[in-house]
Scaffold this active site. Structure first.
Site, PDB file in Angstrom:
ATOM      1  N   ASP A   1      -2.866  -1.811   5.824  1.00 13.53           N
ATOM      2  CA  ASP A   1      -1.144  -1.478   5.709  1.00 13.53           C
ATOM      3  C   ASP A   1      -0.834  -0.147   5.945  1.00 13.53           C
ATOM      4  OD1 ASP A   1      -0.945  -4.584   4.893  1.00 13.53           O
ATOM      5  OD2 ASP A   1      -1.905  -3.628   2.992  1.00 13.53           O
TER       6      ASP A   1
ATOM      7  N   HIS B   1      -1.002  -6.030  -1.781  1.00 21.97           N
ATOM      8  CA  HIS B   1      -1.256  -6.332  -0.341  1.00 21.97           C
ATOM      9  C   HIS B   1      -0.591  -7.874  -0.060  1.00 21.97           C
ATOM     10  CE1 HIS B   1      -2.660  -6.869   3.510  1.00 21.97           C
ATOM     11  NE2 HIS B   1      -3.201  -8.189   3.320  1.00 21.97           N
TER      12      HIS B   1
END
Ligand code: NDP
Length: 329
Positions: free
Chosen positions: A161, A189
């Site tokens: 990410d 996440h």
């Protein structure tokens, strides 16, 4: 020649496993003068055992000078024996008709067993990276089932990410990725994650001064958070090479130090920023040369970031409740 680092990988014959193993053995994870010994956790089913055999044949055919040896093992305790780095990639994928709660439970059983095995057998300084989803909660389950290991041995992968956030920002501003510092991604996440440019700099200039707020909220943040789904739509399969690359980056910086750079890691909270202690949460971290890390403290978060962090905390509390039966008293 240095002694080999003992690395255990689960899910070695899956997509991410395949994208990661060759780079570990080539030196990308630990550097060009650090040999590795690979232990691959094999599943007791003939199809995956055959696939793993093929992967090992290919690893062997690469004649990597840094690959000191490898073995496939079925018993988790044996697989984690003395391991110094564990990549927990294997996880139960969501099947047709499977509810989120079923998925959480199926994975909870896997990560409880692996936490228990790490507790018994791994090096006391093991660095565990959980990639298999839901990775924050899976890492938390493994950590809770390994009471004899320091909770700081456990982490979850949010580096993909962070890498996605950096490359989106580089694309927007035309600056090289390497010129971006202090990019953070907070939280879980999941699509609720919080990519945060507030503290980022690009070639030394404050990132927020280079883009408008509307782009950050309506374009940048959702693009980063939903990138996984966009890859599935485009490729017909989930991110594998980029996930493997992020796993390499995560362990590289944890093992070798981040040289003062911020790196996003899902780590057990120390209570910073209102995140309950012990919750595995994405934070900006700095890793020292000896492999110890600290969460970056004292940042003035915007009200919007604080609200989004609170939403991630609530989401993770919900996941923790759903797997409570897998946590020892
Ligand atoms: P694959 O389906 O290609 O591979 C999954 C692996 O997990 C296989 O080796 C499979 O073994 C193994 N596995 C399946 N079920 C079990 C089980 N019950 N017990 C132990 N192992 C099992 O998936 P990918 O490699 O693409 O992805 C792996 C994980 O990584 C997924 O959970 C995915 O969601 C996650 N992921 C995380 C990201 C992150 O940023 N944190 C990014 C992208 C993916 P077998 O070969 O025997 O079937």
């Amino acid at each position: 020649m240095k002694a080999p680092v003992r690395v255990t990988v689960t899910g070695p014959a899956g997509q991410i496993g395949y994208a990661t193993l060759f780079r570990i053995a080539s030196g990308a994870m630990f550097g060009p003068d650090q040999p590795v010994f690979l232990t691959l956790l094999e599943r007791a089913n003939p199809t995956s055992a055959a696939a793993l055999k093929g992967v090992m044949m290919e690893l062997s055919d690469c004649a990597f000078p840094l690959l000191a040896g490898m073995r496939a093992v079925q018993d988790p305790v044996e697989a984690f024996r003395d391991c110094e780095v564990a990549l927990l990639i294997g996880a139960r994928p969501r099947g047709p008709g499977m509810e989120r709660a079923d998925l959480l439970e199926a994975n909870a059983a896997i990560f409880r067993q692996q936490g228990q095995a790490l507790n018994v057998a791994a090096s006391r300084n093991v660095k565990v990276l959980v990639v298999g989803n839901p990775c924050n909660t899976n890492a938390w389950i493994a950590m809770k089932n390994a009471p004899d290991l320091d909770p700081k041995c456990f982490s979850a992968m949010l580096r993909l990410d962070q890498n996605r956030a950096m490359s989106q920002f580089a694309e927007k501003t035309g600056a090289p990725v390497a010129s971006i510092e202090h990019m953070a991604v907070w939280g879980n996440h999941s699509p609720a994650m919080v990519p945060d440019i507030t503290f980022a700099t690009v070639e030394g200039k404050a990132a927020p001064s280079l883009v408008d707020d509307e782009w950050v909220k309506n374009d940048f943040m959702p693009t980063v958070a939903k990138r996984g789904s966009a890859i599935i739509a485009a490729r017909g399969a989930s991110s594998a090479a980029s996930a493997g690359s992020a796993a390499i980056d995560h362990i590289h910086d944890w093992f070798c130090g981040s040289e003062g750079r911020w790196v996003t890691m899902g780590v057990p909270s120390d209570g910073s920023y209102g995140v309950p202690e012990g919750m595995v949460f994405g934070f900006p971290c700095i890793v020292k040369e000896d492999g110890s890390y600290e969460i970056v403290k004292g940042l003035e978060l915007t009200e919007d970031t604080k609200a989004r962090i609170a939403k991630n905390v609530a989401e993770l509390q919900g996941e923790q409740q759903a797997v409570a039966a897998f946590i020892p008293n």
